[in-house]
Scaffold this motif. Structure first.
Motif, PDB file in Angstrom:
ATOM      1  N   ASN A  77     -23.878  31.211  11.512  1.00  0.00           N
ATOM      2  CA  ASN A  77     -22.607  31.885  11.802  1.00  0.00           C
ATOM      3  C   ASN A  77     -22.793  32.903  12.919  1.00  0.00           C
ATOM      4  O   ASN A  77     -21.962  33.024  13.812  1.00  0.00           O
ATOM      5  N   ASP A  78     -23.920  33.648  12.852  1.00  0.00           N
ATOM      6  CA  ASP A  78     -24.165  34.692  13.844  1.00  0.00           C
ATOM      7  C   ASP A  78     -24.412  34.111  15.227  1.00  0.00           C
ATOM      8  O   ASP A  78     -23.893  34.593  16.213  1.00  0.00           O
ATOM      9  N   VAL A  79     -25.222  33.054  15.284  1.00  0.00           N
ATOM     10  CA  VAL A  79     -25.518  32.419  16.566  1.00  0.00           C
ATOM     11  C   VAL A  79     -24.227  31.964  17.212  1.00  0.00           C
ATOM     12  O   VAL A  79     -23.993  32.142  18.397  1.00  0.00           O
ATOM     13  N   ILE A  80     -23.364  31.425  16.353  1.00  0.00           N
ATOM     14  CA  ILE A  80     -22.121  30.873  16.846  1.00  0.00           C
ATOM     15  C   ILE A  80     -21.258  31.954  17.489  1.00  0.00           C
ATOM     16  O   ILE A  80     -20.494  31.693  18.408  1.00  0.00           O
ATOM     17  N   ASN A  81     -21.423  33.210  17.050  1.00  0.00           N
ATOM     18  CA  ASN A  81     -20.691  34.334  17.653  1.00  0.00           C
ATOM     19  C   ASN A  81     -20.820  34.337  19.168  1.00  0.00           C
ATOM     20  O   ASN A  81     -19.906  34.720  19.863  1.00  0.00           O
ATOM     21  N   PHE A  82     -22.017  33.954  19.657  1.00  0.00           N
ATOM     22  CA  PHE A  82     -22.260  34.094  21.088  1.00  0.00           C
ATOM     23  C   PHE A  82     -22.009  32.801  21.855  1.00  0.00           C
ATOM     24  O   PHE A  82     -22.118  32.773  23.056  1.00  0.00           O
ATOM     25  N   SER A  83     -21.682  31.747  21.163  1.00  0.00           N
ATOM     26  CA  SER A  83     -21.477  30.500  21.886  1.00  0.00           C
ATOM     27  C   SER A  83     -20.020  30.385  22.321  1.00  0.00           C
ATOM     28  O   SER A  83     -19.161  31.167  21.925  1.00  0.00           O
TER      29      SER A  83
HETATM   30  C1  LIG Z   1     -19.762  38.026  14.613  1.00  0.00           C
HETATM   31  O1  LIG Z   1     -18.385  38.239  14.836  1.00  0.00           O
HETATM   32  C2  LIG Z   1     -17.723  38.872  13.771  1.00  0.00           C
HETATM   33  C3  LIG Z   1     -16.243  38.958  14.098  1.00  0.00           C
HETATM   34  O2  LIG Z   1     -16.015  38.799  15.432  1.00  0.00           O
HETATM   35  C4  LIG Z   1     -18.330  40.250  13.554  1.00  0.00           C
HETATM   36  O3  LIG Z   1     -17.698  40.869  12.442  1.00  0.00           O
HETATM   37  C5  LIG Z   1     -19.805  40.100  13.267  1.00  0.00           C
HETATM   38  O4  LIG Z   1     -20.396  41.369  13.112  1.00  0.00           O
HETATM   39  C6  LIG Z   1     -20.478  39.355  14.398  1.00  0.00           C
HETATM   40  N1  LIG Z   1     -21.873  39.147  14.066  1.00  0.00           N
HETATM   41  C7  LIG Z   1     -22.846  39.487  14.881  1.00  0.00           C
HETATM   42  C8  LIG Z   1     -24.230  39.248  14.411  1.00  0.00           C
HETATM   43  O5  LIG Z   1     -22.613  39.963  15.979  1.00  0.00           O
END
Ligand SMILES: *[C@@H]1O[C@H](CO)[C@@H](O)[C@H](O)[C@H]1NC(C)=O
Ligand SMILES: *[C@@H]1O[C@H](CO)[C@@H](O)[C@H](O)[C@H]1NC(C)=O
Ligand SMILES: *[C@@H]1O[C@H](CO)[C@@H](O)[C@H](O)[C@H]1NC(C)=O
Ligand SMILES: *[C@@H]1O[C@H](CO)[C@@H](O)[C@H](O)[C@H]1NC(C)=O
Ligand SMILES: *[C@@H]1O[C@H](CO)[C@@H](O)[C@H](O)[C@H]1NC(C)=O
Ligand SMILES: *[C@@H]1O[C@H](CO)[C@@H](O)[C@H](O)[C@H]1NC(C)=O
Ligand SMILES: *[C@@H]1O[C@H](CO)[C@@H](O)[C@H](O)[C@H]1NC(C)=O
Ligand SMILES: *[C@@H]1O[C@H](CO)[C@@H](O)[C@H](O)[C@H]1NC(C)=O
Ligand SMILES: *[C@@H]1O[C@H](CO)[C@@H](O)[C@H](O)[C@H]1NC(C)=O
Ligand SMILES: *[C@@H]1O[C@H](CO)[C@@H](O)[C@H](O)[C@H]1NC(C)=O
Ligand SMILES: *[C@@H]1O[C@H](CO)[C@@H](O)[C@H](O)[C@H]1NC(C)=O
Ligand SMILES: *[C@@H]1O[C@H](CO)[C@@H](O)[C@H](O)[C@H]1NC(C)=O
Length: 701
Positions: free
Chosen positions: A223-229
């Motif tokens: 899920n976290d990796v996907i944040n940056f894609s």
């Molecule tokens: C990923 O995105 C969500 C919502 O945009 C945020 O709450 C979360 O902290 C982010 N995770 C990281 C690891 O940046």
């Protein structure tokens, strides 16, 4: 010249194709999307993945309707056309059969379980020891009681809900769709007099591909990796929702943490339950019997706690997500420890939890207490007082309150999460001395029938809603006892106690609403005008957590609005005032919540009866602390997540034999190459073939 033979080849191919197209048009006629299905989905915790899934393009198998366990031989070894899609009646949905299928999963594409309207004699896909790893008993706290060593609470549990299957498992309703599938099986696949059935065969395809794998830590990392894609796509979400709580004396919601000179009796019950298939949990005995009783007790206490308030406050707590390692109660305890709740653990005087109370044998109701904390004399004295308060509250009620009489730990209960943090005197009420009376714990059959909820045949829906069933009478007796005991426990005026009585009518309406039809006039009068209810029970599966109050589950919202209506005050505020009560001199959102409700259905004209209810009822997050702490491998807190998926569907059609399919493919490839050749030939000889077309153009000059 070269064109002549390829023309022949083409014509031949077209004939082949005609033949095959014909047979697939038969398939088109039989192609059915099965609508009334529920899949088993993948859930993950700190160490495991459980549940089911299909491959990404769905799994297809030749339907085999299982008649008995011995009949497994056909799909698992004898049948000539694997993989098979095993269709079984729920009486065959046993651990032994499912594990055999799991062991031979190369020959089985999936399983479809037909859920009948009649319940089997007993069935529990839950484990024998629910929430065994996250309760209070462990190697360091009453090791002799850990892992249900002393008492196995759910002996009927076969554990299927916690197994992993690498094929799809869907449920089917006993309806005409299922009849169509069985008919297709009889027409095409049935083995008669030992002859093998001939193609085309009837097949079922199930799609339930799950995005998450391995465990919660892995999927949260993804899920976290996907944040940056570029293409954000989550793979799993934590389970959770909101707890509902209310108090008889309001608290300023901005003042959190310890309150000096404040002592609170907590009355708790759980809201959710689970079953094998994704969102079809019912929990009639498992959770509804308990929380309805607590709601009725709260109503019974409304007037008396206003007229002669007890010394201590009373806090009603309805926990969500308890089925998944105590999400709701562990969160409330965590918030109390961190000073993020209106009281802290030192403010807790004692706790009464209403467990499974709907299936009493005669009048007996059992008072479960924790033998480990009772080894402390002062706690033991307080527990004894609590027990006495309960035992002396049954005047006029058909309830006798008894202690189990053996040294036995607490059953799975929210109280365990409080004990894990602090020694608090507490009692869990249950209809069972040791093992659950509930024969359907954690299953779809823990429904209205399990609580013997019966209505005379000649009643309309409205009449059923008002009909006071025996179940309602019995539960309201328990509610009366709980209310009186709470009042005594909170230091109320003894002379008032016998005026406290729960209303069987309210209990019967709640039973109807939570177990038969949520969409009834009694619920509707108590919810927001724009809220929609289904003509079925609400969903008792906790589902995935949303950070927004507005997105709380329907069940949670109904309970919140009912608690407000049963403990609050009807006001004359207008809709606008109800939204912004702080503008008025005597109102404050910090002290109360304000609920705009539909009111009773108008009997005449278009006038509506909407009104604003003021109550000290709130929701608090029921998301496991493991996700705030980012401890995805936590052993203390729930780590359950639900995988995401893109597509869930079941469809039935006829398949041609593999040979025929390969031939069709071969012919298709041949056609492709031939047309490529033809195109190539035409483009090479284009000047020859199309010369007559070009000539006029060149003749233009
Ligand atoms: C990923 O995105 C969500 C919502 O945009 C945020 O709450 C979360 O902290 C982010 N995770 C990281 C690891 O940046
Ligand atoms: C699983 O299948 C193997 C053979 O493929 C067999 O030896 C084994 O006993 C089976 N196990 C179970 C639990 O059925
Ligand atoms: C269960 O408890 C008994 C004593 O009460 C103990 O002897 C036994 O080892 C325990 N079993 C397990 C598996 O912990
Ligand atoms: C995760 O779930 C599995 C299956 O129920 C169980 O065996 C395991 O102990 C659980 N892990 C934790 C850390 O609770
Ligand atoms: C099943 O019955 C319902 C009505 O009861 C009908 O709408 C539906 O078309 C039927 N489906 C099939 C496949 O016969
Ligand atoms: C199977 O055998 C029974 C009698 O043994 C006969 O009546 C029936 O027609 C047979 N069915 C087929 C498909 O041969
Ligand atoms: C609630 O508490 C906050 C913070 O202490 C305070 O500012 C506010 O006036 C209080 N509200 C009421 C109605 O007492
Ligand atoms: C339903 O039937 C019972 C007898 O079976 C009768 O006493 C009752 O009045 C009937 N109720 C209605 C609403 O017709
Ligand atoms: C609402 O009721 C209060 C008394 O309870 C009264 O003082 C007030 O005027 C009423 N407001 C309206 C809008 O009727
Ligand atoms: C509860 O709801 C009913 C029906 O809408 C309404 O008549 C009543 O005034 C409400 N009472 C409270 C205290 O909210
Ligand atoms: C409907 O009945 C209420 C009293 O129950 C009355 O106040 C109202 O005027 C009536 N409305 C109409 C349109 O008749
Ligand atoms: C119902 O009546 C109230 C005033 O009594 C009004 O503010 C509200 O808009 C009405 N709602 C509907 C849905 O007609």
């Amino acid at each position: 010249m070269g064109l002549v033979p390829s023309k022949w080849v083409l014509m031949l191919l077209v004939c082949w194709l005609c033949k095959n197209v014909n047979s697939s048009s038969v398939a088109q006629k039989i192609y059915v999307v099965v609508k009334n299905t529920v899949p088993c989905v993948r859930l993950l915790n700190a160490t495991h993945q459980i549940g089911c899934q299909s491959s990404i393009s769905g799994d297809t198998g030749v339907i085999h309707v299982l008649e008995s366990e011995a009949d497994l031989e056909w799909p698992l070894s004898k049948g000539p056309n694997p993989p098979y899609m095993v269709l079984l009646e729920s009486s065959l949905f046993t651990r032994s059969i499912m594990m055999k299928i799991k062991n031979a999963s190369s020959r089985v594409a999936g399983v479809a379980v037909v859920i009948p309207t009649m319940s089997p004699p007993e069935f529990s896909p839950h484990t024998t020891c629910p929430n065994e790893n996250t309760g209070v008993y462990s190697d360091s706290y009453g090791p002799d009681y850990a892992h249900c060593n002393t008492t196995v609470w759910n002996p009927r549990g076969n554990g299927l809900s916690y197994e992993e299957f690498d094929f799809p498992v869907f449920s089917l309703k006993e309806d005409n769709e299922t009849e169509t599938i069985k008919q297709c099986y009889v027409d095409h696949n049935l083995v008669e007099n030992g002859t093998t059935p001939q193609y085309p065969l009837c097949a079922l395809q199930l799609f339930s591909h799950m995005s998450a794998v391995t465990d919660t830590a892995t999927c949260m990392r993804r899920n976290d990796v996907i944040n940056f894609s570029i293409n954000p796509e989550m793979v799993c979400d934590p389970l959770g929702d909101f707890n509902v709580w209310g108090t008889i004396r309001p608290y300023n919601k901005s003042e959190l943490g310890h309150r000096d000179n404040d002592s609170v009796v907590i009355a708790a019950a759980r809201l959710d339950s689970r079953a094998f298939f994704w969102d079809v949990a019912t929990g009639a005995e498992g959770s509804v019997s308990g929380f309805i009783t607590l709601l009725a007790a709260a109503q019974a206490l409304r007037d008396v706690t206003r007229e002669s308030p007890p010394t201590h406050n009373i806090l009603y707590a309805f926990f969500q997500g308890e089925a998944f390692d105590y999400i709701g109660s562990s969160r409330m305890v965590y918030d109390m420890e961190k000073g993020k709740f209106v009281i802290d653990l030192n403010n807790v005087h004692s706790l009464i939890e209403v467990g499974q109370v709907g299936l009493r044998n005669g009048s007996e109701l059992f008072l479960h207490t924790d033998p480990v904390s009772r080894m402390n004399d002062s706690i033991n004295d307080q527990v004894k007082k609590l027990v006495t308060n309960l035992q002396s509250s049954n005047a006029g009620m058909n309830v006798s309150l008894v202690e189990p009489g053996v040294s036995q730990p607490l059953p799975p209960s929210s109280l365990q999460r409080f004990l894990l943090a602090q020694n608090i005197p507490g009692v869990v009420l249950g209809d069972h001395r040791s093992a659950f009376n509930n024969k359907y714990y954690g299953s779809y059959y823990d429904n209205a029938a399990n609580l013997n909820l019966h209505y005379p045949d000649n009643l309309t829906t409205e009449e059923q809603l008002e009909f006071v069933t025996e179940t309602a009478m019995a539960l309201s007796d328990v509610a009366t006892v709980v209310a009186r005991a709470l009042y005594k426990q909170a230091g109320g005026n003894e002379s008032q106690v016998n005026n406290i009585n729960a209303d069987p009518k309210t209990v019967t309406q709640m039973l109807f609403g939570f177990l038969v039809h949520a969409n009834n006039s009694w619920f509707q009068a108590r919810i927001p005008p724009d809220m929609k209810l289904e003509a079925s029970p609400p969903n008792f599966y906790v589902g995935i957590a949303s950070p927004l109050l507005a997105h709380a589950k329907t069940l949670t919202k109904i309970v919140q609005y009912l608690l407000a209506n049963l403990t609050g005050t009807a006001t004359n505020l207008t809709q606008d005032q109800c939204k912004k009560p702080d503008d008025l001199p005597d109102e404050s959102e910090q002290m109360h919540s304000y609920f705009w409700i539909r009111g009773t259905f108008p009997t005449n004209g278009t006038a509506n009866n909407t009104l604003c209810v003021r109550a000290s009822v709130r929701m608090s997050q029921a998301l496991s602390p493991a996700f705030d702490l980012r401890e995805f491998a936590s052993k203390t807190y729930s780590t359950w997540t639900e995988s995401r998926w893109k597509f869930i569907e079941a469809r039935m059609f006829l398949v041609a034999s593999r040979d025929l399919e390969m031939l069709t493919l071969g012919v298709g490839v041949a056609v492709l190459f031939t047309s490529l050749l033809v195109t190539y030939f035409i483009s090479i000889k284009a000047d020859v073939l199309f010369s007559s077309v070009r000539e006029p153009a060149s003749a233009a000059y």
